[in-house]
Design an enzyme around this catalytic site. Structure first.
Site, PDB file in Angstrom:
ATOM      1  N   HIS A  33       0.610  -1.682   0.033  1.00  0.00           N
ATOM      2  CA  HIS A  33      -0.076   0.072  -0.277  1.00  0.00           C
ATOM      3  C   HIS A  33       1.194   1.250   0.406  1.00  0.00           C
ATOM      4  O   HIS A  33       2.125   0.588  -0.081  1.00  0.00           O
ATOM      5  CB  HIS A  33      -1.129  -0.083   1.446  1.00  0.00           C
ATOM      6  CG  HIS A  33      -0.028  -0.113   2.384  1.00  0.00           C
ATOM      7  ND1 HIS A  33       1.048   0.348   2.919  1.00  0.00           N
ATOM      8  CD2 HIS A  33      -0.267  -1.243   3.569  1.00  0.00           C
ATOM      9  CE1 HIS A  33       0.928  -0.116   4.324  1.00  0.00           C
ATOM     10  NE2 HIS A  33       0.454  -1.562   4.271  1.00  0.00           N
ATOM     11  N   HIS A  36       4.543   1.211   2.256  1.00  0.00           N
ATOM     12  CA  HIS A  36       4.808   0.787   1.799  1.00  0.00           C
ATOM     13  C   HIS A  36       6.027   1.150   0.611  1.00  0.00           C
ATOM     14  O   HIS A  36       7.361   2.113   0.317  1.00  0.00           O
ATOM     15  CB  HIS A  36       4.603  -1.159   0.974  1.00  0.00           C
ATOM     16  CG  HIS A  36       4.408  -1.506   1.771  1.00  0.00           C
ATOM     17  ND1 HIS A  36       3.138  -2.012   1.898  1.00  0.00           N
ATOM     18  CD2 HIS A  36       5.184  -2.177   2.965  1.00  0.00           C
ATOM     19  CE1 HIS A  36       2.836  -3.076   2.486  1.00  0.00           C
ATOM     20  NE2 HIS A  36       3.915  -3.216   3.497  1.00  0.00           N
ATOM     21  N   MET A 183      -2.603   3.034   7.818  1.00  0.00           N
ATOM     22  CA  MET A 183      -2.130   2.141   6.515  1.00  0.00           C
ATOM     23  C   MET A 183      -1.272  -0.246   6.675  1.00  0.00           C
ATOM     24  O   MET A 183      -0.445   0.334   7.878  1.00  0.00           O
ATOM     25  CB  MET A 183      -1.510   2.573   4.969  1.00  0.00           C
ATOM     26  CG  MET A 183      -2.556   3.329   4.702  1.00  0.00           C
ATOM     27  SD  MET A 183      -1.518   4.089   2.948  1.00  0.00           S
ATOM     28  CE  MET A 183      -2.527   5.635   2.553  1.00  0.00           C
TER      29      MET A 183
END
Length: 281
Positions: A33, A36, A183
């Site tokens: 996501h 990263h 996230m």
């Protein structure tokens, strides 16, 4: 972007680059996501060559069911890395990293038994093992990790110090959804309603941060967080602690705000979520 599946291929490609290029490593377990991707972007700013690994490490899962359910999205992961300008994706299978069942144990002391270590016994032994392997395989100059896994970062920092890895560590700020939820690859397993409700983790952290900065007692802060979670039918609070980042031991009183963080873990449905805020952030 080149994709390598074996250690030999990767080392062969990186060998001629080492003397003239700073290599950055972004270790991931896939299901990528924006969090990263922000690590890849940071690596590209600070190094000339970026390697991202995608490997769902079995030795850091103390719950076999959790390992089984971990999302695997290799095709889209590679597309995201390529679009972000990553130079190499290292995507080994289990037998490449663990040709046989590992017997070595990496015990990094008391920091690994607090918080996540308490609720996930053996987790940080697995983290230490796989990160050591990746550092040996890639031999990066720099490595990038997300703040969402704050305790993991400090465990790896200790690993680097204790084993003299010549790696410069960088912690990158947590990326968040519009509602504040950190996230995470695990968010893929949440429904829209659960994502909405899970924003309570960040809400609790912000409330606790404001209270602590206003000199509130830690007991009062924890009681406020408990009260907040008692209003949710689906979210189950696992822990909320105000900790010293040098040891990850819970604090009774804030002594040094620069070394203080609020850490939280909760479960919604069968999905376990973690988050944190540094007090001075």
């Amino acid at each position: 972007m080149k994709v390598f599946k074996t250690i030999h291929q990767l080392r062969e490609h990186l060998s001629p680059l080492r003397s003239q290029t700073k290599i950055g490593l972004v270790p991931t377990m896939g299901a990528l996501h924006q969090g990263h991707i922000s690590l890849v972007e940071e690596s590209k700013k600070k190094s000339q060559f970026t390697v991202a690994s995608i490997f769902v490490n079995p030795t850091q899962f103390n719950n076999p069911e959790d390992l089984k359910k971990y999302p695997k999205t290799l095709e889209s992961d590679l597309a995201k890395l390529s679009e972000a300008g990553c130079d190499i994706a290292f995507v080994p299978d289990d037998s490449e990293i663990y040709p046989r069942k590992p017997e070595i144990k990496i015990d990094l002391g008391p920091i690994t038994t607090e918080l996540e270590g308490k609720f996930r016994p053996g987790h940080f032994n697995g983290v230490g093992l796989v990160v050591s392997k990746l550092f040996h395989i890639v031999q990066p100059d720099l490595a990038f990790f997300g703040q969402k896994d704050l305790q993991q970062f400090y465990v790896i920092k200790k690993l680097v110090t204790e084993l003299n890895f010549p790696v410069e560590l960088h912690m990158v700020t947590t990326q968040r959804e519009a509602n504040g939820l950190a996230m995470s690859s695990r968010n893929m397993r949440l429904s829209a309603d659960e994502i909405k409700e899970a924003s309570m983790l960040y809400k609790a952290l912000k409330i606790s941060q404001n209270m602590l900065l206003a000199q509130s007692d830690i007991k009062e802060v924890k009681a406020q967080v408990q009260e907040l979670f008692s209003q949710s039918e689906r979210l189950e609070l696992e822990y909320f602690e105000v900790i010293d980042t040098s040891s990850f031991k819970p604090l009774l009183k804030v002594k040094d705000s620069r070394k203080t963080a609020m850490c939280i873990a909760a479960e919604i449905g069968s999905v376990r979520l973690i988050d944190n805020l540094l007090l001075n952030s």
